[in-house]
Design a protein around this motif. Structure first.
Motif, PDB file in Angstrom:
ATOM      1  N   LYS A  26       0.956  -1.233   0.121  1.00  0.00           N
ATOM      2  CA  LYS A  26       0.010   0.010   0.182  1.00  0.00           C
ATOM      3  C   LYS A  26       0.326   1.662   0.053  1.00  0.00           C
ATOM      4  CE  LYS A  26      -3.116   0.955   3.742  1.00  0.00           C
ATOM      5  NZ  LYS A  26      -4.260   0.929   4.721  1.00  0.00           N
ATOM      6  N   SER A  71      -8.375  -1.075   4.522  1.00  0.00           N
ATOM      7  CA  SER A  71      -8.185  -2.193   4.843  1.00  0.00           C
ATOM      8  C   SER A  71      -9.555  -2.954   4.563  1.00  0.00           C
ATOM      9  CB  SER A  71      -7.319  -3.733   5.683  1.00  0.00           C
ATOM     10  OG  SER A  71      -8.184  -3.585   6.242  1.00  0.00           O
ATOM     11  N   LYS A 127     -12.378  -2.747   7.869  1.00  0.00           N
ATOM     12  CA  LYS A 127     -12.322  -1.373   8.929  1.00  0.00           C
ATOM     13  C   LYS A 127     -13.636  -0.545   7.965  1.00  0.00           C
ATOM     14  CE  LYS A 127      -7.639  -1.079  10.184  1.00  0.00           C
ATOM     15  NZ  LYS A 127      -6.479  -0.645   9.276  1.00  0.00           N
ATOM     16  N   ARG A 136      -5.647  -9.626  18.926  1.00  0.00           N
ATOM     17  CA  ARG A 136      -5.312  -8.110  18.558  1.00  0.00           C
ATOM     18  C   ARG A 136      -6.122  -7.953  16.796  1.00  0.00           C
ATOM     19  NH1 ARG A 136      -4.428  -4.879  13.950  1.00  0.00           N
ATOM     20  NH2 ARG A 136      -5.492  -3.531  13.035  1.00  0.00           N
ATOM     21  N   GLN A 174      -8.576  -6.300  13.627  1.00  0.00           N
ATOM     22  CA  GLN A 174      -9.036  -4.580  13.202  1.00  0.00           C
ATOM     23  C   GLN A 174     -10.806  -4.281  13.267  1.00  0.00           C
ATOM     24  OE1 GLN A 174      -7.487  -4.219   8.551  1.00  0.00           O
ATOM     25  NE2 GLN A 174      -7.471  -6.839   8.841  1.00  0.00           N
ATOM     26  N   PHE A 226      -4.006  -0.015  14.046  1.00  0.00           N
ATOM     27  CA  PHE A 226      -3.067  -1.049  13.538  1.00  0.00           C
ATOM     28  C   PHE A 226      -1.403   0.222  14.816  1.00  0.00           C
ATOM     29  CE2 PHE A 226      -0.066  -1.114  10.152  1.00  0.00           C
ATOM     30  CZ  PHE A 226       0.014  -2.554  10.425  1.00  0.00           C
ATOM     31  N   ASN A 277       3.198  -5.928   6.477  1.00  0.00           N
ATOM     32  CA  ASN A 277       2.917  -5.891   7.716  1.00  0.00           C
ATOM     33  C   ASN A 277       3.046  -5.997   8.738  1.00  0.00           C
ATOM     34  OD1 ASN A 277       0.831  -3.792   6.367  1.00  0.00           O
ATOM     35  ND2 ASN A 277      -0.831  -4.366   7.432  1.00  0.00           N
ATOM     36  N   TYR A 286      -7.385  -3.987   0.234  1.00  0.00           N
ATOM     37  CA  TYR A 286      -7.891  -2.442   0.568  1.00  0.00           C
ATOM     38  C   TYR A 286      -8.816  -1.846  -0.776  1.00  0.00           C
ATOM     39  CZ  TYR A 286      -3.650  -2.940   2.928  1.00  0.00           C
ATOM     40  OH  TYR A 286      -2.069  -2.925   3.968  1.00  0.00           O
TER      41      TYR A 286
END
Ligand code: LMR
Length: 331
Positions: free
Chosen positions: A40, A90, A93, A169, A171, A192, A213, A236
């Motif tokens: 990205k 992403s 989200k 964790r 999103q 993030f 990531n 995304y």
């Protein structure tokens, strides 16, 4: 001063005073949360390069990586308010925006490979989903690829039992919440930008991410184990503030569309390689032990995660899920 010299000085002064008028008329602030060296990040930089070239400098694109301007949730609000013009959140989200359908992309094992994914993102189903953003004041321009996710923690994650009680964790996606619960873990939504520290200090035990990531945030330095499960996809949607986009002169919008189409091809062409390189670099670092699922282990994951589909159907819509599965299968 002779006449010729005077004239030259005047021309230079005029050129200098005219300089600000040559600066870009239109500024696009492109905010994102990942490192510049990710698919990205590189896609955003490519868009900047092409947009400025094709508009001959009429448009300046300012790219703000690494949550420099806004964190996950804030950036969507900033886009709707017009404080930034472009983002690439992403697909996980979009739920909090009210675009719950996007969470279908998070369903475990929904895409057997990238080809299946592209049949969705490049086809009618993908287009219709982007169009749904219009009533939120957002125009969806493109899908950008990242990759399939791996699970990480400080303990091995081979079978679903290994997740029992782990704080993971996620999103801000209800499908991801259901996924972690189905594995017996305790999901925790977190921006993030906060994940590395949360892993380091033990606020959470583990997480899921594509290798690019995980590596660029140095998460491998604080996670002893990772399983290359490829259980879910992370990609995304590149989005712009609709009022801003509609208000652009038509010729400029056309040039930006061309820049976006080429930046999209570029971002999608490098995504796999960037993830492969990141995985190799993490393996070489020796900090994380990587595990590949055996067929029996994979089947146990698939079985444990089946209930996520029923749970998601109630919220995302059974029709949406079926349409995505059909498109992915090429039917
Ligand atoms: C995450 O929050 O894990 C990802 O969405 C970050 C990103 O933009 O790739």
């Amino acid at each position: 001063m002779n006449r010729r010299k005077l004239l030259t000085t005047a021309v230079i002064a005029l050129a200098m005073s005219a300089a600000p008028a040559l600066a870009a008329d239109i500024v696009i602030k492109f905010s994102h949360v990942v490192a510049p060296g990710t698919p990205k990040g590189k896609g955003a930089d490519k868009f900047k390069e092409l947009a400025e070239k094709y508009t001959a400098g009429k448009v300046a694109v300012e790219v703000y990586p690494n949550s420099q301007l806004y964190k996950d949730k804030e950036e969507l609000e900033a886009l709707q308010l017009g404080a930034v013009q472009m983002l690439a959140p992403s697909l996980a989200k979009f739920g909090p925006l009210g675009a719950k359908e996007f969470e279908a992309f998070d369903l475990p094992f929904i895409f057997p490979d990238k080809e299946a994914l592209y049949r969705v993102t490049k086809g009618e189903v993908g287009k219709a989903m982007l169009n749904k953003l219009a009533d939120k004041g957002i125009t969806g321009l493109a899908y950008w690829d990242n990759g399939f996710k791996i699970m990480s923690a400080n303990t091995p994650l081979k079978t679903p039992d290994d997740f029992l009680g782990l704080k993971m964790r996620i999103q801000s996606s209800k499908v991801l919440e259901a996924q972690m619960k189905a594995l017996g873990a305790v999901p925790q939504v977190m921006a993030f930008s906060e994940v590395y520290q949360a892993l380091q200090t033990g606020v959470v035990d583990g997480t899921e991410n594509p290798p690019s990531n995980m590596f660029t945030q140095k998460m491998h330095e604080v996670q002893k184990h990772a399983t290359i499960s490829n259980h879910g996809y992370l990609g995304y949607a590149v989005i712009v503030n609709k009022a801003f986009w509609d208000g652009l002169p038509a010729d400029v919008r056309g040039q930006l569309e061309k820049a976006m189409a080429e930046a999209t091809d570029y971002a999608n062409s490098i995504a796999q390689e960037e993830n492969d390189k990141a995985l190799q670099a993490m393996k070489d670092s020796g900090k994380t032990e990587f595990h590949e699922l055996t067929d029996a282990e994979r089947k146990a994951w698939v079985d444990a995660l089946k209930p996520v589909y029923e749970e998601a159907a109630g919220r995302v819509g059974a029709d949406t899920i079926q349409a995505m599965q059909k498109a992915a299968a090429g039917n």
